[in-house]
Design a protein around this motif. Structure first.
Motif, PDB file in Angstrom:
ATOM      1  N   GLU A  78       0.823  -1.206   0.000  1.00 34.41           N
ATOM      2  CA  GLU A  78       0.000   0.000   0.000  1.00 34.41           C
ATOM      3  C   GLU A  78       0.864   1.266   0.000  1.00 34.41           C
ATOM      4  O   GLU A  78       0.542   2.248  -0.670  1.00 34.41           O
ATOM      5  CB  GLU A  78      -0.937   0.004   1.210  1.00 34.41           C
ATOM      6  CG  GLU A  78      -1.839   1.216   1.250  1.00 34.41           C
ATOM      7  CD  GLU A  78      -2.772   1.218   2.440  1.00 34.41           C
ATOM      8  OE1 GLU A  78      -3.988   1.360   2.221  1.00 34.41           O
ATOM      9  OE2 GLU A  78      -2.284   1.075   3.582  1.00 34.41           O
ATOM     10  N   SER A  79       1.966   1.241   0.736  1.00 37.02           N
ATOM     11  CA  SER A  79       2.840   2.425   0.806  1.00 37.02           C
ATOM     12  C   SER A  79       3.383   2.801  -0.574  1.00 37.02           C
ATOM     13  O   SER A  79       3.588   3.988  -0.850  1.00 37.02           O
ATOM     14  CB  SER A  79       3.982   2.193   1.793  1.00 37.02           C
ATOM     15  OG  SER A  79       4.797   1.119   1.370  1.00 37.02           O
ATOM     16  N   LEU A  82       0.482   4.643  -2.305  1.00 31.49           N
ATOM     17  CA  LEU A  82       0.269   5.956  -1.705  1.00 31.49           C
ATOM     18  C   LEU A  82       1.390   6.929  -2.065  1.00 31.49           C
ATOM     19  O   LEU A  82       1.144   8.131  -2.225  1.00 31.49           O
ATOM     20  CB  LEU A  82       0.129   5.834  -0.188  1.00 31.49           C
ATOM     21  CG  LEU A  82      -1.132   5.095   0.273  1.00 31.49           C
ATOM     22  CD1 LEU A  82      -1.105   4.905   1.782  1.00 31.49           C
ATOM     23  CD2 LEU A  82      -2.397   5.816  -0.174  1.00 31.49           C
ATOM     24  N   LYS A  85       0.456   8.112  -5.527  1.00 34.11           N
ATOM     25  CA  LYS A  85      -0.730   8.972  -5.421  1.00 34.11           C
ATOM     26  C   LYS A  85      -0.354  10.362  -4.906  1.00 34.11           C
ATOM     27  O   LYS A  85      -0.773  11.379  -5.458  1.00 34.11           O
ATOM     28  CB  LYS A  85      -1.768   8.334  -4.510  1.00 34.11           C
ATOM     29  CG  LYS A  85      -3.016   9.140  -4.318  1.00 34.11           C
ATOM     30  CD  LYS A  85      -3.935   8.439  -3.334  1.00 34.11           C
ATOM     31  CE  LYS A  85      -5.067   9.323  -2.908  1.00 34.11           C
ATOM     32  NZ  LYS A  85      -4.657  10.526  -2.200  1.00 34.11           N
ATOM     33  N   LYS A  86       0.448  10.411  -3.874  1.00 34.20           N
ATOM     34  CA  LYS A  86       0.877  11.689  -3.284  1.00 34.20           C
ATOM     35  C   LYS A  86       1.636  12.535  -4.312  1.00 34.20           C
ATOM     36  O   LYS A  86       1.408  13.737  -4.415  1.00 34.20           O
ATOM     37  CB  LYS A  86       1.759  11.409  -2.064  1.00 34.20           C
ATOM     38  CG  LYS A  86       2.289  12.636  -1.381  1.00 34.20           C
ATOM     39  CD  LYS A  86       3.163  12.230  -0.197  1.00 34.20           C
ATOM     40  CE  LYS A  86       3.867  13.419   0.409  1.00 34.20           C
ATOM     41  NZ  LYS A  86       4.794  13.016   1.475  1.00 34.20           N
ATOM     42  N   ASP A 106      -4.653  -5.815   2.539  1.00 36.08           N
ATOM     43  CA  ASP A 106      -4.479  -6.409   3.864  1.00 36.08           C
ATOM     44  C   ASP A 106      -3.452  -7.534   3.867  1.00 36.08           C
ATOM     45  O   ASP A 106      -3.246  -8.200   4.879  1.00 36.08           O
ATOM     46  CB  ASP A 106      -5.819  -6.925   4.377  1.00 36.08           C
ATOM     47  CG  ASP A 106      -6.474  -7.929   3.435  1.00 36.08           C
ATOM     48  OD1 ASP A 106      -5.856  -8.315   2.415  1.00 36.08           O
ATOM     49  OD2 ASP A 106      -7.618  -8.333   3.709  1.00 36.08           O
ATOM     50  N   LEU A 119      -8.769   2.028  -2.195  1.00 37.81           N
ATOM     51  CA  LEU A 119      -7.536   2.482  -1.554  1.00 37.81           C
ATOM     52  C   LEU A 119      -7.984   3.449  -0.465  1.00 37.81           C
ATOM     53  O   LEU A 119      -8.626   4.458  -0.770  1.00 37.81           O
ATOM     54  CB  LEU A 119      -6.631   3.174  -2.581  1.00 37.81           C
ATOM     55  CG  LEU A 119      -5.315   3.733  -2.089  1.00 37.81           C
ATOM     56  CD1 LEU A 119      -4.407   2.615  -1.566  1.00 37.81           C
ATOM     57  CD2 LEU A 119      -4.610   4.479  -3.218  1.00 37.81           C
ATOM     58  N   ASN A 120      -7.686   3.124   0.779  1.00 37.27           N
ATOM     59  CA  ASN A 120      -8.198   3.932   1.903  1.00 37.27           C
ATOM     60  C   ASN A 120      -9.713   4.082   1.823  1.00 37.27           C
ATOM     61  O   ASN A 120     -10.255   5.174   1.997  1.00 37.27           O
ATOM     62  CB  ASN A 120      -7.522   5.304   1.962  1.00 37.27           C
ATOM     63  CG  ASN A 120      -6.068   5.217   2.323  1.00 37.27           C
ATOM     64  OD1 ASN A 120      -5.631   4.269   2.974  1.00 37.27           O
ATOM     65  ND2 ASN A 120      -5.293   6.195   1.898  1.00 37.27           N
ATOM     66  N   ASP A 121     -10.385   2.964   1.503  1.00 41.25           N
ATOM     67  CA  ASP A 121     -11.851   2.903   1.420  1.00 41.25           C
ATOM     68  C   ASP A 121     -12.452   3.818   0.356  1.00 41.25           C
ATOM     69  O   ASP A 121     -13.599   4.228   0.453  1.00 41.25           O
ATOM     70  CB  ASP A 121     -12.489   3.211   2.783  1.00 41.25           C
ATOM     71  CG  ASP A 121     -12.108   2.193   3.830  1.00 41.25           C
ATOM     72  OD1 ASP A 121     -12.044   0.991   3.500  1.00 41.25           O
ATOM     73  OD2 ASP A 121     -11.861   2.595   4.982  1.00 41.25           O
ATOM     74  N   LYS A 122     -11.685   4.147  -0.662  1.00 41.90           N
ATOM     75  CA  LYS A 122     -12.166   5.045  -1.709  1.00 41.90           C
ATOM     76  C   LYS A 122     -11.674   4.569  -3.069  1.00 41.90           C
ATOM     77  O   LYS A 122     -10.591   4.009  -3.189  1.00 41.90           O
ATOM     78  CB  LYS A 122     -11.633   6.454  -1.416  1.00 41.90           C
ATOM     79  CG  LYS A 122     -12.141   7.517  -2.332  1.00 41.90           C
ATOM     80  CD  LYS A 122     -11.630   8.888  -1.895  1.00 41.90           C
ATOM     81  CE  LYS A 122     -12.020   9.926  -2.921  1.00 41.90           C
ATOM     82  NZ  LYS A 122     -11.493  11.249  -2.601  1.00 41.90           N
ATOM     83  N   TYR A 124     -10.239   5.588  -6.673  1.00 41.42           N
ATOM     84  CA  TYR A 124      -9.531   6.680  -7.339  1.00 41.42           C
ATOM     85  C   TYR A 124      -9.524   6.361  -8.821  1.00 41.42           C
ATOM     86  O   TYR A 124      -8.799   5.484  -9.274  1.00 41.42           O
ATOM     87  CB  TYR A 124      -8.104   6.810  -6.800  1.00 41.42           C
ATOM     88  CG  TYR A 124      -8.076   7.313  -5.378  1.00 41.42           C
ATOM     89  CD1 TYR A 124      -8.081   8.677  -5.111  1.00 41.42           C
ATOM     90  CD2 TYR A 124      -8.079   6.423  -4.311  1.00 41.42           C
ATOM     91  CE1 TYR A 124      -8.076   9.149  -3.813  1.00 41.42           C
ATOM     92  CE2 TYR A 124      -8.085   6.887  -3.002  1.00 41.42           C
ATOM     93  CZ  TYR A 124      -8.076   8.247  -2.760  1.00 41.42           C
ATOM     94  OH  TYR A 124      -8.085   8.708  -1.469  1.00 41.42           O
TER      95      TYR A 124
END
Length: 134
Positions: A78-79, A82, A85-86, A106, A119-122, A124
């Protein structure tokens, strides 16, 4: 090679040029499309198999990220997602998270459809802005 062709020929407005950047070891592929005069230039970061680190997304319009699927699929962290994404947000590049693949966020291996694309419950699902009408 395709790059040499497009350097010498006009790229039709309906052609979106992209390249695959699945690992930090091949980030130099971005340079193959960065300066080409395509309506949309995009990166396919799938299957993402390592953290890409810092990215210079200048000249890039769209980044698609996804995990690997199949019996021998490698897990995506996940990192890593992210981080991309950032950087897309900071550099104003459209970000599209396609899927987790065989390994969920998970860390559990299951059917890619079960793992989905949250991703983070959303979701994209951004798309690039078109520079010229097609």
């Amino acid at each position: 090679r395709m790059r040499e062709y497009f350097l010498q020929n006009e790229i039709p407005t309906n052609v979106w040029l992209g390249t695959t950047i699945e690992s930090h070891r091949v980030k130099d592929r971005i340079e193959l499309i960065r300066d080409l005069k395509a309506n949309v230039k995009w990166l396919s970061c799938e299957p993402l198999i390592s953290d890409l680190g810092e990215l210079d997304l200048s000249g890039i319009d769209w980044v698609i990220v996804g995990g690997e699927s199949g019996f021998n699929a490698r897990a995506m962290q996940e990192s890593w997602v992210l981080n991309i994404k950032k950087q897309c947000e900071k550099q104003k590049v459209a970000f599209f998270f396609k899927q987790w693949g065989t390994w969920g966020g998970d860390g559990i291996k299951r059917n890619k459809k079960e793992n989905g694309a949250l991703l983070n419950d959303k979701l994209y699902r951004e798309y690039p802005n078109l520079k010229k009408s097609m």
